[in-house]
Write a protein that holds these residues in place. Structure first.
Motif, PDB file in Angstrom:
ATOM      1  N   LEU A  30       0.826  -1.209   0.000  1.00 26.10           N
ATOM      2  CA  LEU A  30       0.000   0.000   0.000  1.00 26.10           C
ATOM      3  C   LEU A  30       0.863   1.262   0.000  1.00 26.10           C
ATOM      4  N   PHE A  31       1.889   1.295   0.849  1.00 25.16           N
ATOM      5  CA  PHE A  31       2.788   2.455   0.908  1.00 25.16           C
ATOM      6  C   PHE A  31       3.495   2.673  -0.425  1.00 25.16           C
ATOM      7  N   LYS A  32       3.961   1.583  -1.034  1.00 25.09           N
ATOM      8  CA  LYS A  32       4.679   1.716  -2.310  1.00 25.09           C
ATOM      9  C   LYS A  32       3.745   2.210  -3.412  1.00 25.09           C
ATOM     10  N   LEU A  33       2.509   1.737  -3.406  1.00 22.66           N
ATOM     11  CA  LEU A  33       1.553   2.198  -4.414  1.00 22.66           C
ATOM     12  C   LEU A  33       1.201   3.672  -4.208  1.00 22.66           C
ATOM     13  N   ILE A  34       0.982   4.080  -2.980  1.00 27.32           N
ATOM     14  CA  ILE A  34       0.713   5.490  -2.694  1.00 27.32           C
ATOM     15  C   ILE A  34       1.929   6.329  -3.065  1.00 27.32           C
ATOM     16  N   GLY A  35       3.113   5.792  -2.808  1.00 34.02           N
ATOM     17  CA  GLY A  35       4.349   6.497  -3.128  1.00 34.02           C
ATOM     18  C   GLY A  35       4.533   6.780  -4.605  1.00 34.02           C
ATOM     19  N   LEU A  36       3.899   5.986  -5.456  1.00 31.90           N
ATOM     20  CA  LEU A  36       3.987   6.226  -6.896  1.00 31.90           C
ATOM     21  C   LEU A  36       3.321   7.538  -7.293  1.00 31.90           C
ATOM     22  N   TRP A  37       2.250   7.890  -6.588  1.00 38.56           N
ATOM     23  CA  TRP A  37       1.483   9.082  -6.947  1.00 38.56           C
ATOM     24  C   TRP A  37       1.700  10.256  -5.999  1.00 38.56           C
ATOM     25  N   SER A  38       2.420  10.004  -4.934  1.00 42.53           N
ATOM     26  CA  SER A  38       2.642  11.071  -3.956  1.00 42.53           C
ATOM     27  C   SER A  38       4.041  11.651  -4.136  1.00 42.53           C
ATOM     28  N   SER A  39       4.144  12.936  -3.929  1.00 40.96           N
ATOM     29  CA  SER A  39       5.463  13.575  -4.022  1.00 40.96           C
ATOM     30  C   SER A  39       6.221  13.468  -2.706  1.00 40.96           C
ATOM     31  N   LYS A  40       5.555  13.011  -1.652  1.00 41.96           N
ATOM     32  CA  LYS A  40       6.205  12.879  -0.347  1.00 41.96           C
ATOM     33  C   LYS A  40       7.052  11.611  -0.311  1.00 41.96           C
TER      34      LYS A  40
END
Length: 161
Positions: A30-40
């Motif tokens: 989940l973190f890695k997938l969110i990380g794809l679209w997040s600039s944080k």
């Protein structure tokens, strides 16, 4: 002679150790997938840390599963489910280990920091999550349909027909 308390039964170590890596690896996904679209960058670093802890945990779960295997397999009416559970558990562990290695290579080897490697990482982590879910399903089937490590079925296993 006194028996050891229930906690010290070898087959009990597996359910005690298996739930942490399940949560850690699914949260890493989940973190890695969110990380794809997040600039944080927090999502990326958090995902990497959860992945590392999850990979350590999944190998501990494999080890404790191997300890329980010899005890539990003698009580099962359909031991093929246990074998499939074990095979997919190893597959899952290797997929997430490969993902972790690729993750660290991407961090430290500049040639691997590209879109293709990032896509491969996402494919691996999603594949790992898929096999992890299936392994969990098989584990639940062992416990709830065959009473693996819980109860010794009757000798003729008539309750499973």
């Amino acid at each position: 002679m006194n028996e050891l308390p229930e906690f010290f039964r070898t087959e009990v170590f597996h359910p005690l150790s298996v739930h942490f890596p399940i949560v850690l690896l699914l949260m890493a996904t989940l973190f890695k997938l969110i990380g794809l679209w997040s600039s944080k960058i927090t999502w990326d670093h958090g995902g990497r840390f959860l992945l590392l802890l999850g990979v350590i945990g999944v190998w501990i779960a494999i080890y404790t599963g191997d300890l329980a295997d010899g005890i539990v397999s003698r009580q099962l009416c359909d031991p093929t489910v246990l074998k499939e559970h074990e095979n997919f558990a190893y597959t899952t562990a290797w997929i997430f280990t490969a993902t972790l290695i690729l993750e660290f290579l991407m961090k430290y080897v500049d040639l691997l920091k590209n879109r293709i490697t990032s896509v491969l990482l996402v494919i691996l982590i999603l594949a790992g999550s898929g096999t992890l879910t299936y392994v969990g399903h098989l584990g639940a089937e062992l416990v709830y349909q065959q009473a693996a490590g819980v109860n010794i079925p009757s000798e003729d296993c008539s309750e499973f027909n």
